[in-house]
Design an enzyme around this catalytic site. Structure first.
Site, short mmCIF file in Angstrom:
data_model
loop_
_atom_site.label_atom_id
_atom_site.label_comp_id
_atom_site.label_asym_id
_atom_site.label_seq_id
_atom_site.Cartn_x
_atom_site.Cartn_y
_atom_site.Cartn_z
CG HIS A 156 -1.69 -1.19 1.42
ND1 HIS A 156 -1.81 -2.07 2.47
CD2 HIS A 156 -2.97 -1.34 0.79
CE1 HIS A 156 -2.83 -2.89 2.28
NE2 HIS A 156 -3.43 -2.62 1.27
CD GLN A 213 -13.97 -4.87 -1.84
OE1 GLN A 213 -14.01 -3.75 -2.10
NE2 GLN A 213 -12.60 -5.29 -1.86
P1 AMP Z 1 -6.54 -3.73 -0.40
O1 AMP Z 1 -6.37 -2.93 0.91
O2 AMP Z 1 -6.09 -5.01 -0.20
O3 AMP Z 1 -7.75 -3.81 -1.10
O4 AMP Z 1 -5.53 -3.16 -1.44
C1 AMP Z 1 -5.69 -1.64 -1.71
C2 AMP Z 1 -4.54 -1.45 -2.98
O5 AMP Z 1 -3.14 -1.75 -2.31
C3 AMP Z 1 -5.12 -2.29 -4.12
O6 AMP Z 1 -4.72 -1.33 -5.05
C4 AMP Z 1 -3.94 -3.25 -4.17
O7 AMP Z 1 -3.90 -3.79 -5.32
C5 AMP Z 1 -2.88 -2.69 -3.42
N1 AMP Z 1 -2.01 -3.58 -3.33
C6 AMP Z 1 -2.11 -4.77 -2.31
N2 AMP Z 1 -1.14 -5.69 -2.05
C7 AMP Z 1 -0.08 -4.97 -2.89
C8 AMP Z 1 1.28 -5.43 -3.26
N3 AMP Z 1 1.72 -6.33 -2.79
N4 AMP Z 1 1.87 -4.66 -4.05
C9 AMP Z 1 1.33 -3.53 -4.59
N5 AMP Z 1 0.13 -2.98 -4.31
C10 AMP Z 1 -0.60 -3.89 -3.59
#
Ligand code: AMP
Length: 283
Positions: free
Chosen positions: A38, A62
């Site tokens: 993040h 979701q």
């Molecule tokens: P989430 O909180 O899991 O919904 O993720 C929020 C954002 O962080 C989304 O755009 C994800 O694709 C991105 N994200 C989650 N894990 C990673 C990672 N390991 N590398 C890069 N971006 C990430």
């Protein structure tokens, strides 16, 4: 101290001030439980935009599994502490009623590419994502929105949605951040037992080997069978999918093309992990 906005109205007041001053706004949508993945999006947003808003909202729409929603980590104080060194311009953390007030009746649904991969295994998931991301784009009036390639299908779906609805927010893809052993960072990794955590890197290793095999001229069928066996032998309980698809439209492939990606979802220790990698060595 970074301001935490709870309502669209308070956020909009500051957004209007910034926009009137000609400043650009970037948004980083998250569900909290922040990690280096993040934070890489926050860095990309700060490099590109004058103002950056990080949103933290665990979006009930979701989650197709109520247990998964209940267990999702909610760590707002530590998230705010992790963001503190970056000095972002605001955290937008609305509650459920602010996001979905009584009477809320609209659904944003992207057809086609939502039916495959995670969409096939998590009914309604991507409608929930498309609906909340549409709202976040309009709530934050963002010029650019930063998404991780880790969730590649989500990235393609929100890009399609913004284009189809003429929402003037540019979706910016950011590379997947990984642990040293290759495991893609995810909030779910925290729930793995030490043994499962150690075994989980087999997913990335098997995917990398499959890709190297394809690039050396091996056949999809043989390499797919070998990778599946390796993943299960490492301790994964189940593979939801291990598929090669054309990145922009997510159509299925067995012969690699210039935009092919390998996509995987597998469960270990009751935790479902996903990953994806480009197949062509030039990408
Ligand atoms: P989430 O909180 O899991 O919904 O993720 C929020 C954002 O962080 C989304 O755009 C994800 O694709 C991105 N994200 C989650 N894990 C990673 C990672 N390991 N590398 C890069 N971006 C990430």
């Amino acid at each position: 101290m970074t301001r935490i906005y709870r309502t669209v109205d308070t956020l909009r007041q500051d957004l209007h001030t910034w926009k009137r001053a000609g400043e650009t706004v970037g948004v980083v949508p998250t569900m909290g439980a922040l990690h280096e993945g993040h934070l890489s999006l926050v860095k990309a947003a700060q490099a590109a935009c004058d103002r950056v808003i990080v949103t933290i909202f665990v979006n009930p729409k979701q989650f197709n599994n109520p247990d998964d929603l209940a267990k999702y980590p909610r760590t707002e104080d530590s998230d705010a502490a992790k963001l503190a060194p970056f000095g972002v311009d605001g955290i937008f953390a609305p509650n459920g009623d602010e996001m979905y007030p009584q009477g809320f009746s609209t659904k944003v649904s992207v057809s086609g590419m939502t039916d495959v991969l995670c969409g096939a295994h998590r009914p309604g998931h991507f409608d929930g994502v498309a609906t909340v991301v549409t709202k976040l784009f309009l709530q934050t009036l963002a010029d650019q929105a930063f998404f991780g390639e880790k969730d590649y299908q989500q990235l393609q779906i929100v890009t399609r949605m913004a284009a189809d609805l003429n929402i003037p927010t540019q979706v910016v893809p950011c590379p997947t951040v990984r642990e040293e052993d290759g495991l893609a960072l995810s909030s779910r990794n925290l729930r793995l037992s030490p043994a499962a955590r150690a075994a989980s890197s087999a997913l990335y290793a098997a995917m990398t080997k499959l890709i190297n095999g394809l690039n050396a001229g091996g056949t999809w069928e043989a390499l797919h069978a070998e990778a599946s066996q390796t993943i299960l032998a490492a301790g994964f309980d189940d593979i939801d999918y291990l598929e090669m698809r054309n990145a922009p439209d997510l159509s299925l492939q067995t012969i690699p093309g210039p935009l092919s990606r390998l996509f995987a979802a597998a469960t270990i220790d009751g935790i479902r992990l996903i990953d994806n990698l480009p197949v062509s060595p030039d990408r």
